[in-house]
Design a protein around this motif. Sequence first.
Motif, mmCIF file in Angstrom:
data_model
loop_
_atom_site.group_PDB
_atom_site.id
_atom_site.type_symbol
_atom_site.label_atom_id
_atom_site.label_comp_id
_atom_site.label_asym_id
_atom_site.label_seq_id
_atom_site.Cartn_x
_atom_site.Cartn_y
_atom_site.Cartn_z
ATOM 1 N N ARG A 24 0.887 -1.074 0.071
ATOM 2 C CA ARG A 24 -0.004 -0.062 0.072
ATOM 3 C C ARG A 24 0.932 1.351 0.007
ATOM 4 O O ARG A 24 0.670 2.115 -0.744
ATOM 5 N N ALA A 25 2.074 1.238 0.811
ATOM 6 C CA ALA A 25 2.845 2.187 0.942
ATOM 7 C C ALA A 25 3.617 2.577 -0.462
ATOM 8 O O ALA A 25 3.725 3.531 -0.978
ATOM 9 N N LEU A 26 3.985 1.491 -1.156
ATOM 10 C CA LEU A 26 4.553 1.480 -2.519
ATOM 11 C C LEU A 26 3.527 2.279 -3.494
ATOM 12 O O LEU A 26 3.998 2.764 -4.439
ATOM 13 N N LEU A 27 2.344 2.052 -3.511
ATOM 14 C CA LEU A 27 1.200 2.352 -4.416
ATOM 15 C C LEU A 27 0.552 3.505 -3.832
ATOM 16 O O LEU A 27 -0.587 3.716 -4.614
ATOM 17 N N ALA A 28 0.955 4.174 -2.932
ATOM 18 C CA ALA A 28 0.321 5.297 -2.153
ATOM 19 C C ALA A 28 -0.210 6.347 -3.434
ATOM 20 O O ALA A 28 -1.271 6.998 -3.209
ATOM 21 N N ASP A 29 0.509 6.600 -4.546
ATOM 22 C CA ASP A 29 0.178 7.552 -5.414
ATOM 23 C C ASP A 29 -0.930 7.041 -6.466
ATOM 24 O O ASP A 29 -1.104 7.805 -7.328
ATOM 25 N N ARG A 30 -1.180 5.849 -6.380
ATOM 26 C CA ARG A 30 -2.213 5.027 -7.108
ATOM 27 C C ARG A 30 -3.661 5.287 -6.733
ATOM 28 O O ARG A 30 -3.909 4.286 -5.758
ATOM 29 N N ALA A 31 -4.456 6.031 -7.218
ATOM 30 C CA ALA A 31 -5.919 6.218 -6.632
ATOM 31 C C ALA A 31 -6.729 5.034 -7.292
ATOM 32 O O ALA A 31 -7.969 4.990 -6.637
ATOM 33 N N ASP A 32 -6.173 4.460 -8.291
ATOM 34 C CA ASP A 32 -6.996 3.261 -8.833
ATOM 35 C C ASP A 32 -6.804 2.045 -8.148
ATOM 36 O O ASP A 32 -7.256 0.952 -8.380
ATOM 37 N N ILE A 33 -6.072 1.850 -7.141
ATOM 38 C CA ILE A 33 -5.905 0.767 -6.330
ATOM 39 C C ILE A 33 -6.184 1.061 -5.012
ATOM 40 O O ILE A 33 -5.789 1.932 -4.186
ATOM 41 N N VAL A 34 -7.372 0.540 -4.300
ATOM 42 C CA VAL A 34 -8.090 0.807 -3.287
ATOM 43 C C VAL A 34 -7.689 -0.566 -2.235
ATOM 44 O O VAL A 34 -8.018 -1.529 -2.456
ATOM 45 N N PHE A 35 -7.353 -0.248 -1.057
ATOM 46 C CA PHE A 35 -7.167 -1.576 -0.066
ATOM 47 C C PHE A 35 -8.304 -1.335 1.033
ATOM 48 O O PHE A 35 -8.537 -0.352 1.743
ATOM 49 N N ALA A 36 -9.239 -2.366 0.983
ATOM 50 C CA ALA A 36 -10.385 -2.428 1.743
ATOM 51 C C ALA A 36 -10.240 -2.416 3.117
ATOM 52 O O ALA A 36 -9.196 -3.393 3.449
ATOM 53 N N ARG A 37 -10.952 -1.994 4.164
ATOM 54 C CA ARG A 37 -10.953 -2.184 5.456
ATOM 55 C C ARG A 37 -11.988 -3.364 5.726
ATOM 56 O O ARG A 37 -12.935 -3.080 5.111
ATOM 57 N N ARG A 38 -11.416 -4.321 6.400
ATOM 58 C CA ARG A 38 -12.497 -5.539 6.990
ATOM 59 C C ARG A 38 -13.252 -5.158 8.038
ATOM 60 O O ARG A 38 -12.769 -4.330 9.007
ATOM 61 N N MET A 39 -14.476 -5.361 8.360
ATOM 62 C CA MET A 39 -15.000 -5.321 9.500
ATOM 63 C C MET A 39 -14.925 -6.790 10.136
ATOM 64 O O MET A 39 -15.382 -7.807 9.300
ATOM 65 N N VAL A 40 -14.677 -6.721 11.315
ATOM 66 C CA VAL A 40 -14.472 -8.193 12.019
ATOM 67 C C VAL A 40 -14.991 -8.257 13.356
ATOM 68 O O VAL A 40 -14.865 -7.025 14.154
ATOM 69 N N THR A 41 -15.732 -9.033 13.918
ATOM 70 C CA THR A 41 -16.282 -9.487 15.144
ATOM 71 C C THR A 41 -15.258 -9.754 16.150
ATOM 72 O O THR A 41 -15.384 -10.632 16.880
ATOM 73 N N ARG A 42 -14.225 -8.913 16.171
ATOM 74 C CA ARG A 42 -13.026 -9.106 17.253
ATOM 75 C C ARG A 42 -12.628 -7.754 17.548
ATOM 76 O O ARG A 42 -12.636 -6.781 16.966
ATOM 77 N N PRO A 43 -12.115 -7.570 18.918
ATOM 78 C CA PRO A 43 -11.328 -6.313 19.180
ATOM 79 C C PRO A 43 -10.245 -5.978 18.321
ATOM 80 O O PRO A 43 -9.379 -6.959 18.044
ATOM 81 N N PRO A 44 -9.801 -4.814 18.285
ATOM 82 C CA PRO A 44 -8.724 -4.448 17.504
ATOM 83 C C PRO A 44 -7.219 -4.999 18.234
ATOM 84 O O PRO A 44 -7.748 -4.903 19.740
#
Length: 182
Positions: A24-44
Motif C-alpha cells: 500500500r505504501a509503494l502504491l500510495a500515489d495510485r488512486a486506482d488501487i484501493v485497499f479495503a478495510r475489513r469489519m471483524v467481530t473481534r477487538p482491535p
Amino acid sequence: MNGAWVFVCGPSGAGKDSVMAAARALLADRADIVFARRMVTRPPHAGSDHDPVSGGEFQTLLGSGSLCWHWWAHGFVYGIDSRYAQDVLSGCLVVVNGSRAHVSNLPVSPQLRVVQISASPQQLAQRMTQRARDSADAVTRRLARNADFADIAADCHIVNDTTLAVAARQLADYMTTLAVTP
C-alpha cells in the motif's frame, strides 16, 4: 483489466498484513488501487487492519445488504463493506485481506484475482510464536490446518521468506500489471 477484486489470502504467520501494508505504501500515489478495510467481530490489536464490530452490528450490516462479502474464520465473522463494489465498477482494483477458507466460495469472474502469500512452515511457526497471540497448541493446529489449503488456485503466489520489501514489491508489481493506468 478494468475494475477488479484482488483477494489476498494465506496462512497465519505468512505476513499478509505486513506485505499488504508495505505494498500500500509503494502504491500510495495510485488512486486506482484501493485497499479495503475489513469489519471483524473481534477487538482491535496492535497492527490491526480491521474495523471492530459487535456480533449484533454485524448482523444488522448483513441484513441491510451493507456487505458485499462476508465469511467466518477462527471464530470471528469478517465482512467487506458494499461501498467497495462501487470502486470496482468505477475501474479500481480493490484489494481484500481475506481467508483461504473463503476462496472456494468466491464467484468465478474475470473481475476476481486471488493472491496467496505463503512462507515456509518454519517461518510460519516462528512468526506466530513471536507475535504471541496464540498458544503453542493453537500454533500447532494452525500449522496442521495448512494442508487443507494446499490446492488453492491462486493467480499470483508470493513466498514471503526473504525480506518484507521483496514480498511487498512483488505484490505491488502484480497489482500494477492488473490496474488501469491512471
